[in-house]
Enzyme design. Structure first.
Site, PDB file in Angstrom:
ATOM      1  N   ARG A  73       0.775  -1.241   0.000  1.00  0.00           N
ATOM      2  CA  ARG A  73       0.000   0.000   0.000  1.00  0.00           C
ATOM      3  C   ARG A  73       0.802   1.285   0.000  1.00  0.00           C
ATOM      4  NH1 ARG A  73      -3.991  -1.692   4.674  1.00  0.00           N
ATOM      5  NH2 ARG A  73      -2.039  -2.687   5.245  1.00  0.00           N
ATOM      6  N   ARG A  82      -4.635  -2.946  -7.486  1.00  0.00           N
ATOM      7  CA  ARG A  82      -5.523  -3.708  -6.604  1.00  0.00           C
ATOM      8  C   ARG A  82      -6.961  -3.170  -6.578  1.00  0.00           C
ATOM      9  NH1 ARG A  82      -4.731  -5.671  -1.813  1.00  0.00           N
ATOM     10  NH2 ARG A  82      -6.976  -5.818  -1.989  1.00  0.00           N
TER      11      ARG A  82
HETATM   12  O1  CP3 Z   1       6.778  -8.307   1.473  1.00  0.00           O
HETATM   13  C1  CP3 Z   1       6.170  -8.270   0.381  1.00  0.00           C
HETATM   14  O2  CP3 Z   1       6.225  -7.264  -0.377  1.00  0.00           O
HETATM   15  C2  CP3 Z   1       5.408  -9.498  -0.069  1.00  0.00           C
HETATM   16  C3  CP3 Z   1       4.058  -9.526   0.267  1.00  0.00           C
HETATM   17  C4  CP3 Z   1       3.516 -10.066   1.562  1.00  0.00           C
HETATM   18  C5  CP3 Z   1       2.161  -9.883   1.897  1.00  0.00           C
HETATM   19  N1  CP3 Z   1       1.895 -10.588   3.024  1.00  0.00           N
HETATM   20  C6  CP3 Z   1       1.204  -9.105   1.110  1.00  0.00           C
HETATM   21  C7  CP3 Z   1       0.114  -8.453   1.841  1.00  0.00           C
HETATM   22  C8  CP3 Z   1       4.083 -10.851   2.570  1.00  0.00           C
HETATM   23  C9  CP3 Z   1       5.514 -11.308   2.718  1.00  0.00           C
HETATM   24  C10 CP3 Z   1       3.039 -11.177   3.486  1.00  0.00           C
HETATM   25  C11 CP3 Z   1       3.237 -12.050   4.647  1.00  0.00           C
HETATM   26  C12 CP3 Z   1       2.289 -11.958   5.750  1.00  0.00           C
HETATM   27  N2  CP3 Z   1       0.937 -11.880   5.715  1.00  0.00           N
HETATM   28  C13 CP3 Z   1       2.687 -12.051   7.096  1.00  0.00           C
HETATM   29  C14 CP3 Z   1       4.095 -12.213   7.569  1.00  0.00           C
HETATM   30  C15 CP3 Z   1       4.813 -10.932   7.465  1.00  0.00           C
HETATM   31  C16 CP3 Z   1       4.476  -9.958   8.534  1.00  0.00           C
HETATM   32  O3  CP3 Z   1       3.900  -8.917   8.224  1.00  0.00           O
HETATM   33  O4  CP3 Z   1       4.814 -10.274   9.696  1.00  0.00           O
HETATM   34  C17 CP3 Z   1       1.538 -11.974   7.880  1.00  0.00           C
HETATM   35  C18 CP3 Z   1       1.472 -11.997   9.385  1.00  0.00           C
HETATM   36  C19 CP3 Z   1       0.426 -11.880   6.994  1.00  0.00           C
HETATM   37  C20 CP3 Z   1      -1.007 -11.796   7.342  1.00  0.00           C
HETATM   38  C21 CP3 Z   1      -1.532 -10.507   6.828  1.00  0.00           C
HETATM   39  N3  CP3 Z   1      -1.944 -10.296   5.526  1.00  0.00           N
HETATM   40  C22 CP3 Z   1      -1.639  -9.275   7.519  1.00  0.00           C
HETATM   41  C23 CP3 Z   1      -1.293  -9.052   8.971  1.00  0.00           C
HETATM   42  C24 CP3 Z   1      -2.102  -8.316   6.600  1.00  0.00           C
HETATM   43  C25 CP3 Z   1      -2.255  -6.820   6.810  1.00  0.00           C
HETATM   44  C26 CP3 Z   1      -3.637  -6.387   7.089  1.00  0.00           C
HETATM   45  C27 CP3 Z   1      -3.768  -4.894   6.771  1.00  0.00           C
HETATM   46  O5  CP3 Z   1      -4.563  -4.580   5.890  1.00  0.00           O
HETATM   47  O6  CP3 Z   1      -3.069  -4.088   7.388  1.00  0.00           O
HETATM   48  C28 CP3 Z   1      -2.287  -8.975   5.384  1.00  0.00           C
HETATM   49  C29 CP3 Z   1      -2.726  -8.371   4.124  1.00  0.00           C
HETATM   50  C30 CP3 Z   1      -1.649  -8.103   3.159  1.00  0.00           C
HETATM   51  N4  CP3 Z   1      -0.706  -9.024   2.764  1.00  0.00           N
HETATM   52  C31 CP3 Z   1      -1.428  -6.884   2.459  1.00  0.00           C
HETATM   53  C32 CP3 Z   1      -0.326  -7.106   1.616  1.00  0.00           C
HETATM   54  C33 CP3 Z   1       0.276  -6.140   0.629  1.00  0.00           C
HETATM   55  C34 CP3 Z   1      -2.281  -5.631   2.583  1.00  0.00           C
HETATM   56  C35 CP3 Z   1      -3.550  -5.895   1.839  1.00  0.00           C
HETATM   57  C36 CP3 Z   1      -4.080  -4.648   1.158  1.00  0.00           C
HETATM   58  O7  CP3 Z   1      -3.429  -4.158   0.252  1.00  0.00           O
HETATM   59  O8  CP3 Z   1      -5.169  -4.243   1.559  1.00  0.00           O
END
Ligand code: CP3
Length: 386
Positions: A73, A82
């Site tokens: 984001r 997205r």
């Molecule tokens: O690092 C990168 O650029 C690769 C993309 C990536 C995403 N998720 C994309 C994502 C990676 C490596 C993850 C891993 C992930 N997902 C973890 C481990 C890494 C960390 O942050 O500790 C965890 C715990 C998750 C679970 C998850 N998915 C969370 C906590 C969230 C955020 C919720 C929010 O909206 O704040 C997601 C959603 C997510 N995964 C987004 C992205 C780009 C945001 C979604 C959006 O664009 O609305």
């Protein structure tokens, strides 16, 4: 001299730990797996990149840099790509996966790309009722409660995630000599979502299941371990050059509980990937007390959050470990002078490490100015040039 002393100290510690674990980990490492023959020849172009050299603790021309959540984001082009596409749907479309993975590569001179996906993608792929709610994170339709729920976690087959194979193949060709990092969520972090039903502060229900129903806990962890191995194997077969295992929330555990309830499972994942010539990175948040054990699980590189200075982190892992980290992502919201001073400090602290990959201590915050990430990347390259 000091180095000698440290080496001896860690050799001793290694022996003690091996005894403590009753050699379970060693046994895990001996598990053999067929070597993978489907890695495209193009992957070898990245072999000599500064990032992979640093993972292998070889000399590098400068400290390599990448950022957790470098895609996402903070980039207007990500928000545009997205628009109207739910998060998990975007992770199942090879064209979008490739496009979003490449977006930060066009803006920053970072040394590696990380596959755009999510830790819950393999769970969704086996039909588990899970979604990602914007601004919240993963949410579960029916949280796991008992033995009967385990049936819902069937093994992951490569055919369940064809879009990952396709996207990785396309990306590896496009990236050429720039490595692509694959990743998965570690069993503890996945289990915490499945049991809590969504994000939680202290993972109380998760820890309660661990203590109250250890058999159920280990059975659940074993299923998640198999899914994670399979998800990483798909990515390796398709051509990723390194993998990162995110155990983001395992910092909630004490070292002793980590050793009993988590380490044997994470060790099995790293053991399954040994001999693939793909460096294994292990990262979690708030894991200062666990760094030595997380390395011991079988990682080649240990990711450090911003709470532990890298010189201190270096003393907590055994010899033969590369470190990754650890600028506080919130520092990037401060003026450049502050950012530069902190980045310089990290480079200094990292000098004692056998090898260092510059990263943040956790993911890029959505409000981060992309210009700041571009500037930090160049700053690190310049100030670490040897
Ligand atoms: O690092 C990168 O650029 C690769 C993309 C990536 C995403 N998720 C994309 C994502 C990676 C490596 C993850 C891993 C992930 N997902 C973890 C481990 C890494 C960390 O942050 O500790 C965890 C715990 C998750 C679970 C998850 N998915 C969370 C906590 C969230 C955020 C919720 C929010 O909206 O704040 C997601 C959603 C997510 N995964 C987004 C992205 C780009 C945001 C979604 C959006 O664009 O609305």
């Amino acid at each position: 001299m000091a180095c000698d002393l440290l080496q001896r100290h860690f050799a001793g510690l290694r022996k003690i730990l091996a005894r403590v674990y009753d050699n379970r980990w060693e046994a895990g490492r001996r598990v053999s797996h067929p070597s993978c023959e489907t890695i495209p020849a193009v992957t070898s172009l990245a072999k000599d990149s500064p990032f992979l050299r640093a993972c292998r603790r070889e000399p590098v021309p400068y400290t390599p840099v990448w950022f957790m959540r470098q895609a996402g984001r903070s980039l207007p082009e990500y928000r545009q790509a997205r628009a109207g596409v739910p998060m998990l749907e975007s992770c199942t479309r090879a064209d979008l996966i490739a496009e979003i993975t490449l977006q930060p590569m066009r803006r920053y001179r970072v040394d590696a790309a990380i596959l755009f996906s999510d830790i819950v993608v393999p769970l969704k792929a086996i039909g588990f009722g899970i979604d990602i709610k914007a601004g919240v994170g993963p949410v579960i339709d029916e949280p796991l409660r008992g033995q009967h729920d385990l049936e819902r976690l069937r093994p992951l087959e490569p055919g369940d995630v064809p879009y990952v194979t396709e996207a990785v193949g396309a990306l590896v060709r496009e990236l050429g000599d720039r490595p692509l990092i694959g990743f998965a969520g570690a069993p503890f972090t996945l289990a915490s979502y499945l049991i809590e039903g969504g994000p939680s502060r202290h993972h109380d229900r998760t820890r309660a299941m661990m203590y109250a129903e250890p058999e159920l806990w280990h059975a659940l962890m074993a299923r998640l371990t198999a899914i994670t191995i399979s998800f990483l194997e798909v990515q390796i077969a398709a051509g990723v050059s390194a993998v990162q295992l995110f155990d983001s929330w395992v910092g909630a555990l004490s070292p002793s509980d980590y050793r009993t309830y988590v380490l044997p499972h994470s060790a099995q994942i790293f053991a399954a990937l040994a001999g693939r010539d793909v460096p294994r990175i292990h990262f979690g948040v708030g894991t200062g007390e666990l760094l030595g054990l997380m390395r011991h699980a079988g990682a080649d590189v240990v990711g450090v959050d911003w709470r532990v200075p890298l010189d201190e982190a270096a003393s907590r892992v055994e010899a033969g470990t590369a470190l990754q980290g650890n600028l506080d992502p919130a520092v990037l919201l401060a003026p450049w002078g502050v950012v530069a001073a902190r980045a310089r400090e990290i480079l200094l602290q990292a000098r004692i490490a056998e090898s260092h990959i510059f990263n943040l201590g956790h993911g890029v915050l959505p409000d981060t100015d992309p210009g700041m990430l571009a500037r930090v990347t160049d700053f690190v390259h310049e100030h670490s040039a040897r």
